[in-house]
Design a protein around this motif. Structure first.
Motif, PDB file in Angstrom:
ATOM      1  N   GLN A  39      36.321  46.280  45.856  1.00 56.42           N
ATOM      2  CA  GLN A  39      36.970  46.068  47.216  1.00 56.42           C
ATOM      3  C   GLN A  39      37.939  47.179  47.664  1.00 56.42           C
ATOM      4  O   GLN A  39      38.796  47.695  46.813  1.00 56.42           O
ATOM      5  N   CYS A  41      40.997  47.186  50.290  1.00 57.21           N
ATOM      6  CA  CYS A  41      41.891  46.442  51.186  1.00 57.21           C
ATOM      7  C   CYS A  41      42.999  47.344  51.631  1.00 57.21           C
ATOM      8  O   CYS A  41      43.742  48.036  51.256  1.00 57.21           O
ATOM      9  N   ALA A 114      35.606  39.249  50.609  1.00 55.24           N
ATOM     10  CA  ALA A 114      36.372  40.410  51.234  1.00 55.24           C
ATOM     11  C   ALA A 114      37.581  39.211  51.807  1.00 55.24           C
ATOM     12  O   ALA A 114      38.785  39.655  51.740  1.00 55.24           O
ATOM     13  N   CYS A 118      40.781  40.323  49.801  1.00 53.44           N
ATOM     14  CA  CYS A 118      41.490  40.888  50.683  1.00 53.44           C
ATOM     15  C   CYS A 118      42.266  40.023  51.643  1.00 53.44           C
ATOM     16  O   CYS A 118      42.087  40.227  52.843  1.00 53.44           O
ATOM     17  N   ASN A 121      43.834  40.349  55.158  1.00 51.89           N
ATOM     18  CA  ASN A 121      43.998  41.847  55.811  1.00 51.89           C
ATOM     19  C   ASN A 121      43.204  42.075  56.849  1.00 51.89           C
ATOM     20  O   ASN A 121      41.679  41.362  56.935  1.00 51.89           O
ATOM     21  N   ALA A 124      39.021  45.410  55.694  1.00 60.34           N
ATOM     22  CA  ALA A 124      38.438  45.246  54.416  1.00 60.34           C
ATOM     23  C   ALA A 124      37.066  45.812  54.138  1.00 60.34           C
ATOM     24  O   ALA A 124      36.156  46.054  55.064  1.00 60.34           O
TER      25      ALA A 124
END
Length: 695
Positions: A39, A41, A114, A118, A121, A124
């Motif tokens: 990921q 982020c 995600a 994240c 956020n 992402a």
């Protein structure tokens, strides 16, 4: 041969992952090795809040894009939801060799990951196989050439110094040709390739390249050319595999076939190199030794797959350790290997017996963590302070030797946060020991089925365990470089760390599959009664769907707090666990069978979903059971519809004259009624290896 090499020299779990922000001016930091998904982020872009309009727009895209991408001929979709300042833009791209269902499942799972990894956020990115996803509060659809934000990974092995220069030239030629092919594909902007190479260890090289289909041919080739030129000299020199993950374009090359189907492009192999080929310059060859360390564990490089070579490895270990009074510090191939390059850097995987004797206080009873079918497991502490669990094969039993070899080969190759990690191995004198990371909360069964300890397993912890095991199984079945069927998944083979994160253990009965293979048949049925699927127990047929069945049984144990074997040992109980759950499911009284130790019942809706998934996993027909990727989608989404289960098959055991400690003569019958006949109680020890005679 190609499949053998693929299994032998597969990607060492992206031994190093490098996070790159190409547009930024600072040096890119190193990221620790980890399994997919990866990921990216961007916390500096600002966060949204729970229940906000922005979150609703993200969820709207999460609902639309999986279907849009999977139904597209190019397996690609873009979307936007909402209005400024809460507008969200998204891109989803599936690999060109995947199918529609895998694409949809991957994109849906990527949205879920995600939003967890994240959390809140506004921007992402998720890199996974077989899909890539990015969403943002910025208009990422406007500029198709913006490829900022990547992951780079490479194989931790090294091509021999004498061959490295030629290998780099061959792989570079193939990667560039594959990029040309992908750019010319007007539908998918996707290509795969293959080229022969004059080397015993690496006879073939395979590659893949892809761009988002909204790019022109020139834009695609420029994007691929940029990352090939920038990344290859810096990270891939002398490496037998590597990849660059970018949202707009990406490429990968390996010494084994990692994509579905035949290569779309086949290049002729290079002419044989001259005998006096000059080795690479010192600046390139430095560090290109056969030793490749990751912590205390070394991957075992094998030229062929399967039990035959496992036997060779094990025999070499035993022979070498018995004949060698003191182990050398340098990396030396095993003396009994017919090919010096077949097995590399075994030395640092081996742990001296005296070290483990001191660590466990000479395998003192007070340090015993438990005992299975082949021996005991002891807690120990290495001199540097690392806590370990030592699996000690019984010296008096020859049974389990093959299982130890299988486990050694598999666990050394597999890396996932939900699989137990191998620290080392000891094969000195008459001892056969596997050393693992220590899991302070021991195995799931020691807590789940203990009246007092089970109170520590609230609903959140139980759900975490289910999710973790599901992710670990998906890695084994679909995402790792090897395709593995565990064959003995059960509560006692799920270990828990300090935070109750689960890790699947005990790979002694595991089987390797080719990627094109869907099932296999064995006359040697091994596993644990109550967790085995009907087709496996009766006909010896096993597949990833056999593990799905075991997973379903385990979910029901987690929800109810009852062992599936407890029904057989309780003379007052007339039905088995599956029958018990099914009766409550059909009458709408599931809440009556829930484990009181879970405490808060406010999550009853989620619990019902979990029981539904479990009942789907224990369906009679393997084709009706979901793949683990589909299970993870169902677990992670509140919008995916889950079909209603059919009545599962219930197991009846005839044990007349049987040895109930080993089930060595047991035979099973299956029926879909709620009745059960039990002539003898199964062993309360839940023996790991089960020898059956299928009818």
């Amino acid at each position: 041969m190609r499949n053998r090499r693929r299994l032998a020299l597969s990607y060492n779990l992206a031994a190093l992952a490098l996070f790159l922000e190409l547009a930024l001016h600072h040096a890119p930091p190193l990221a620790g090795a980890q399994p997919l998904p990866w990921q990216l982020c961007n916390a500096t872009s600002g966060n949204y809040t729970e229940g906000s309009t922005f979150q609703a727009n993200v969820r709207a895209l999460a609902k639309a894009l999986p279907g849009n991408a999977s139904s597209s001929a190019s397996l690609f979709a873009t979307g936007a939801a909402g209005a400024a300042p809460d507008k969200v833009y998204a891109i989803a791209l599936c690999r060109g060799d995947t199918n529609a269902s895998s694409c949809a499942a991957c994109v849906a799972n990527a949205f879920n990951n995600a939003q967890q990894l994240c959390a809140l956020n506004k921007r992402a990115t998720m890199f996974d196989d077989p899909c890539i996803l990015r969403y943002s509060d910025q208009d990422i659809l406007a500029n198709v050439t913006d490829n900022r934000g990547m992951f780079v990974a490479w194989n931790y092995n090294n091509v021999s110094a004498a061959k490295a220069q030629a290998f780099d030239a061959a792989s570079g030629r193939l990667v560039n040709a594959t990029a040309d092919y992908a750019a010319a594909d007007s539908v998918k902007r996707f290509g795969t390739g293959e080229v022969g190479f004059d080397d015993v260890t690496y006879p073939r090289i395979f590659s893949l390249a892809q761009c988002t289909p909204d790019m022109s041919a020139a834009e695609c080739r420029s994007c691929l050319g940029d990352i090939i030129r920038r990344m290859t000299p810096r990270y891939f020199v002398g490496k037998p595999g590597g990849r660059v993950f970018g949202v707009r374009c990406n490429f990968r090359f390996e010494s084994y076939s990692f994509f579905a189907g035949r290569p779309l492009l086949q290049l002729p192999g290079p002419p044989p190199p001259p005998a006096n080929m000059t080795p690479p310059a010192p600046g390139i060859s430095q560090g290109r030794k056969t030793t490749h360390r990751t912590g205390r564990v070394l991957a075992i490089t094998l030229p062929i797959a399967g039990a035959m070579l496992a036997l060779v490895v094990f025999a070499c270990f035993c022979s070498w350790t018995r004949r060698t009074s003191a182990r050398k510090a340098s990396s030396v191939p095993l003396p009994c290997s017919t090919n010096p390059d077949d097995i590399k850097s075994i030395d640092s995987l081996l742990l001296p017996l005296p070290t483990l004797q001191i660590a466990t206080d000479n395998f003192a009873e007070k340090n015993k963590l438990g005992e299975g079918g082949f021996g005991a497991v002891y807690k120990g502490v290495l001199p540097e302070g690392q806590e370990i669990a030592v699996k000690r094969l019984s010296q008096s039993s020859r049974q389990g030797l093959e299982e130890l070899k299988t486990e050694l080969v598999l666990v050394a190759k597999l890396r996932h946060k939900n699989l137990v990690s191998l620290v080392g191995v000891c094969l000195e004198e008459d001892e056969k020991l596997l050393v693992y990371e220590y899991m302070p909360n021991k195995s799931l069964d020691t807590i789940l089925f203990d009246y007092e300890k089970s109170k520590d397993l609230d609903w959140e912890k139980r759900l975490k365990i289910v999710n973790g095991v599901a992710r670990g199984l998906q890695y084994l079945h679909e995402d790792s470089q090897l395709r593995v069927v565990h064959r003995d998944l059960k509560a006692s083979n799920v270990l828990l760390d300090f935070d109750y994160n689960p890790k699947i253990s005990d790979f002694g009965l595991a089987k390797l599959f080719e990627w094109e293979q869907t099932q296999d048949v064995t006359s040697h049925i091994a596993g644990t009664y109550g967790y085995m699927s009907p087709e496996y127990a009766m006909r010896g047929q096993y597949s990833v769907k056999s593990d799905a069945f075991s997973f379903g049984v385990m979910i029901l144990e987690i929800v109810t707090g009852r062992r599936n074997s407890s029904f057989a040992s309780n003379s007052e109980q007339s039905i088995d666990l599956l029958s018990f759950v099914w009766e409550h499911w059909t009458t709408g009284t599931i809440e009556e069978l829930l484990d009181p130790a879970m405490g808060d019942r406010s999550a009853n809706g989620q619990i019902l979903k979990l029981v539904n998934i479990a009942l789907l996993c224990v369906q009679d027909n393997p084709a009706d059971r979901p793949m683990m990727s589909a299970v993870n989608v169902m677990l992670g989404s509140n919008t995916v519809s889950i079909q209603a289960p059919s009545r599962p098959t219930f197991c009846i055991q005839d044990m007349d004259g049987a040895d109930t400690d080993t089930f060595s003569r047991g035979a099973f019958r299956f029926q879909s009624t709620g009745t059960r006949k039990t002539n003898a109680a199964p062993s309360p020890n839940e023996v790991s290896l089960t020898e059956l005679e299928p009818r």
